[in-house]
Scaffold this active site. Structure first.
Site, PDB file in Angstrom:
ATOM      1  N   SER A  80      70.980  60.468  64.093  1.00  0.00           N
ATOM      2  CA  SER A  80      71.588  60.802  62.805  1.00  0.00           C
ATOM      3  C   SER A  80      72.340  59.606  62.237  1.00  0.00           C
ATOM      4  CB  SER A  80      72.537  61.997  62.959  1.00  0.00           C
ATOM      5  OG  SER A  80      71.829  63.152  63.311  1.00  0.00           O
ATOM      6  N   GLU A  81      73.097  58.912  63.112  1.00  0.00           N
ATOM      7  CA  GLU A  81      73.789  57.695  62.692  1.00  0.00           C
ATOM      8  C   GLU A  81      73.837  56.674  63.820  1.00  0.00           C
ATOM      9  OE1 GLU A  81      75.359  60.530  59.594  1.00  0.00           O
ATOM     10  OE2 GLU A  81      75.629  60.614  61.766  1.00  0.00           O
ATOM     11  N   THR A  82      73.911  55.423  63.419  1.00  0.00           N
ATOM     12  CA  THR A  82      74.122  54.294  64.323  1.00  0.00           C
ATOM     13  C   THR A  82      75.287  53.487  63.782  1.00  0.00           C
ATOM     14  OG1 THR A  82      71.807  54.174  65.020  1.00  0.00           O
ATOM     15  CG2 THR A  82      73.110  52.167  65.231  1.00  0.00           C
TER      16      THR A  82
END
Length: 281
Positions: A46-48
């Site tokens: 979903s996010e990095t």
């Protein structure tokens, strides 16, 4: 070839392989700018997060990417990064510089181990959502139990209240239609009462068809519930999310203030480190 090291944490859970996965590149100084988005797309979480030296009053500066775009602010990346960075430093509070300002995260420990964190989120702005009918149709629901409104705390979320948790679980939205709305826009469908709530969040325009745990949406959800009389200022709520995609998550949120002024929005949860790796590019 340079090695770019990263840590993977599962956030808003204390159980590995649950919650919302997050990759944190703990020293991103040597990563070329044009490789940040491709790395996030390659990991496909979903996010990095990419960590840089602080430029102001924080302990570190972070940049947050979905597989499709950079975000000014997001909840589970901030909480997960706090767990990753503050652990070896033995900090009681870590301050992370984001595109939406400095976000402090207060940490609770059992011995040396961090077990819980509370982040102070930006107080959101609020406005009516002008495409209510189109969104309800794309979600496959007839009506919202509360006004459909848009909240912006650095990332924008729309809230749709359903009649029961079973209705939330049974949702089968038209993801392709939702993807035609603004790319950086999350659609949150929720139900519950008192201290317990259930939510699902869809953001296909940003590369996330359904999110396992959305920290940036938990704070505004508490604000939404306070504003419409479902909870009181100071009440702590527990939010269940992610079960439908087999990533059960638990988020906590509370709002301080009054009807005339929102003073503080806090979101809390746990995280656990599950992997470490490196890229050689």
């Amino acid at each position: 070839m340079p090695d770019f090291r990263y840590v993977v944490a599962d956030v808003f859970t204390d159980t590995p392989l649950a919650g919302n996965g997050l990759a944190v590149f703990t020293d991103a100084r040597a990563i070329p700018e044009d490789q940040l988005q491709p790395l996030a797309r390659e990991l496909n979480l979903s996010e990095t997060v990419f960590v840089f030296p602080a430029e102001g009053e924080g302990h570190a500066r972070i940049r947050i990417f979905t597989p499709a775009a950079e975000l000014l602010f997001a909840g589970h990346p901030i909480l997960g990064t706090a767990f990753v960075l503050a652990g070896p430093l033995q900090l009681q509070e870590i301050r992370l510089e984001t595109g939406a300002g400095v976000v402090p995260v207060r940490l609770e420990r059992e011995g040396p181990r961090i077990v819980f964190g509370w982040m102070s989120q930006p107080v959101p702005t609020i406005e009516p959502f002008t495409q209510e009918a189109e969104v309800l149709d794309a979600l496959g629901v007839e009506r919202s139990e509360l006004p459909v409104e848009l909240y912006d705390n650095g990332i924008r979320h729309v809230y749709v209240a359903l009649g029961s948790e079973e209705e939330v679980a049974a949702l089968a939205p038209d993801i392709s239609r939702l993807a035609r709305f603004d790319a950086v826009l999350g659609f949150n469908c929720f139900a519950g009462s008192g201290a317990r709530w259930k939510t699902r969040m869809f953001a296909p325009g940003g590369g996330v068809p359904e999110d396992p745990a959305t920290g940036s949406a938990a704070g505004p959800l508490a604000v939404h519930l306070v504003r419409h009389g479902r909870i009181a200022f100071g009440d702590e709520i527990e939010i269940a999310q992610g079960a439908e995609i087999r990533r059960p998550s638990t988020l906590h949120a509370r709002v301080e203030g009054s009807a005339n002024r929102l003073e503080r929005v806090e979101v809390g949860g746990s995280a656990v480190v599950v992997a470490r790796g490196e890229f050689r590019l």
